[in-house]
Design an enzyme around this catalytic site. Structure first.
Site, mmCIF file in Angstrom:
data_model
loop_
_atom_site.group_PDB
_atom_site.id
_atom_site.type_symbol
_atom_site.label_atom_id
_atom_site.label_comp_id
_atom_site.label_asym_id
_atom_site.label_seq_id
_atom_site.Cartn_x
_atom_site.Cartn_y
_atom_site.Cartn_z
ATOM 1 N N LYS A 199 66.039 25.308 47.384
ATOM 2 C CA LYS A 199 65.102 25.736 48.734
ATOM 3 C C LYS A 199 66.208 26.240 49.949
ATOM 4 C CE LYS A 199 61.055 23.065 47.407
ATOM 5 N NZ LYS A 199 61.698 22.385 46.009
HETATM 6 C C1 LIG Z 1 60.814 22.657 44.856
HETATM 7 C C2 LIG Z 1 61.652 22.378 43.686
HETATM 8 C C3 LIG Z 1 61.128 22.865 42.227
HETATM 9 C C4 LIG Z 1 59.640 23.479 42.147
HETATM 10 O O1 LIG Z 1 59.855 24.933 42.908
HETATM 11 P P1 LIG Z 1 58.472 25.732 43.007
HETATM 12 O O2 LIG Z 1 58.767 26.849 43.777
HETATM 13 O O3 LIG Z 1 57.740 24.709 43.755
HETATM 14 O O4 LIG Z 1 57.764 26.284 41.707
HETATM 15 C C5 LIG Z 1 61.854 22.569 41.551
HETATM 16 N N1 LIG Z 1 63.333 21.935 41.426
HETATM 17 C C6 LIG Z 1 63.624 21.569 42.398
HETATM 18 C C7 LIG Z 1 64.850 20.609 42.547
HETATM 19 C C8 LIG Z 1 62.882 21.704 43.585
HETATM 20 O O5 LIG Z 1 63.345 21.295 44.679
#
Ligand SMILES: *Cc1c(COP(=O)(O)O)cnc(C)c1O
Length: 458
Positions: A110
């Protein structure tokens, strides 16, 4: 380039407006009015550095910032990453590579979007002269990434609600030990739903929103999707030329934002080799792509908590394309889901994604197997991308498994699986900082009061 809503009932807006607004007024999500064709750029882009590629890509969607400004913004966004390649591709064997997206400040993918979004906000504030207050609620990763994207930026204060005692100690450390004076982690009494409910109430108070220039951090901002597309393209360029069109990207998925970002490159003329949606036991996407039936269920907490969702908010963007870019049909389907918690797509032909599902028991087994086989430690979310590896896996398909978080974020699960507790210097460094958090009741009135007394003044 203009951006339009998936539901077709809001006016088209510029990139910077779409970034500032987030959710379109008609309840839909913004998408580019027309996707660019990247095929003619590929030979020029092949050898660009990560920030150069990011800037070249965004320039196709936004003409308000100059090329030099985009490059500067991209360079600053990725300067805090712990790896010189930003998104390195690691080869485990002939068949499997891992795209490591965990070298950013909060050790999860993210950061790619939220570092960039933080800089975009800052530019926007400088241009308009209006300071803003950002409010979000988190059960973990997003709040930490948002805080690290915005900390120390001029003209913005960030308030993140989280359920006190119900996020992991490391996640809490990432939010509460920044020592930045524009960051306010609000430890509320109650659970994540209480936080979410209070947040909604604050946002529904239009007068207050205007009064303090309140903005949301949410997973549906189009800038996040576009920022995430860049690492798929960067990784694609790192593959041997003859493997590019046959390599499948396997993406641990929750809200569907990450995998959607890569998939959209295919619609922009990049010959990608396909995508696999890898879910944990919260498997609404797995069920949809296997059967054509989208059925909202209870969330069951898992070892991969950032994928514990039932309503995948970015799914609407996929629907828009899959339904032939017809906003009337998108509205019908989304209203159906809202009113009945489900929809059935008759004669659904899934030519878009392969799917897999991994429950908690398998997550532990996979972490152990990958460690034994490759001397490599994966976090519980990334483990879902290795679905099937412990069984008789006949597939000789080439894959890139997208690693969404660093294993040091989940030491208990790793300890249990392989008897080791990975660490990371970023997490240790934070431990030396002073903790600052603000206990608060999960009431809209208390939150409003707190923002008024601590936030940016217009
Ligand atoms: C947010 C997140 C996900 C999921 O990603 P999406 O874009 O919501 O499908 C998977 N793994 C981690 C570590 C995350 O922080």
């Amino acid at each position: 380039m203009k951006f339009q809503s998936t539901r077709g009932q809001s006016p088209a807006v510029s990139f910077s407006e779409a970034v500032a607004i987030g959710l379109a007024p008609d309840g839909g999500l913004y998408l580019p009015a027309q996707l660019p064709d990247l095929s003619s750029f590929l030979s020029q882009w092949e050898d660009l550095s990560y920030p150069e590629l990011c800037a070249s890509f965004f320039e196709l969607f936004d003409q308000e910032l100059s090329s030099a400004e985009w490059l500067d913004l991209a360079q600053r966004s990725y300067s805090g990453f712990a790896h010189s390649e930003i998104a390195p591709l690691r080869q485990l064997d002939d068949q499997i590579r891992v795209l490591e997206l965990f070298h950013g400040p909060t050790l999860a993918f993210k950061d790619f979007a939220l570092q960039l979004l933080g800089n975009l906000y800052e530019k926007q504030i400088a241009r308009t002269g209006t300071p803003i207050n950002v409010l979000g609620a988190t059960s973990g990763d997003t709040g930490a990434a948002a805080i690290h994207g915005l900390l120390g930026k001029d003209g913005v204060s960030v308030f993140i609600l989280y359920p006190n005692g119900r996020v992991s100690p490391l996640q809490e450390r990432q939010m509460t030990r920044t020592e930045a004076d524009n960051v306010f982690p609000l430890a509320i009494e109650g659970n994540f739903d209480d936080a979410q409910k209070a947040l909604k109430e604050v946002f529904s108070d239009q007068e207050f929103r205007n009064q303090v220039a309140l903005s949301a951090v949410n997973s549906i901002n189009i800038a996040r999707v576009l920022a995430q597309a860049v690492y798929y393209l960067y990784a694609w360029f790192r593959l041997p030329v003859k493997e590019r069109e046959e390599t499948r990207f396997v993406v641990p998925s929750g809200n569907f934002g990450n995998v959607l970002a890569g998939w959209m490159l295919g619609r922009m003329g990049v010959p990608m080799g396909g995508f696999q949606v890898a879910t944990n036991q919260n498997d609404i996407l797995y069920r949809f792509f296997s059967t054509g039936r989208y059925q909202v269920d209870e969330v069951r907490p898992s070892l991969a908590p950032s994928m514990d969702i039932q309503v995948a908010s970015n799914f609407e963007r996929f629907l828009y394309y899959a339904l032939g870019e017809d906003p009337v049909r998108v509205r019908e389907v989304m209203h159906g889901i809202k009113n009945h918690g489900s929809f059935v797509w008759k004669d659904f032909e899934n030519s878009h994604f392969t799917v897999s599902r991994t429950d908690d028991e398998e997550i532990g087994k996979i972490i152990a197997h990958v460690y034994r086989e490759y001397d490599y430690v994966v976090d519980p979310h990334t483990a879902c991308g290795f679905a099937g590896i412990c069984g008789p896996d006949a597939s000789s398909e080439k894959k890139v498994i997208v690693s969404t978080a660093h294993p040091a974020k989940f030491p208990q699960t790793i300890q249990k699986a392989i008897g080791l507790s990975p660490t990371h210097p970023f997490l240790e460094e934070l431990a030396t900082h002073k903790e600052q958090k603000f206990p608060l009741q999960a009431h809209a009135q208390d939150i409003r009061q707190f923002i008024l007394s601590h936030g940016q003044k217009k």
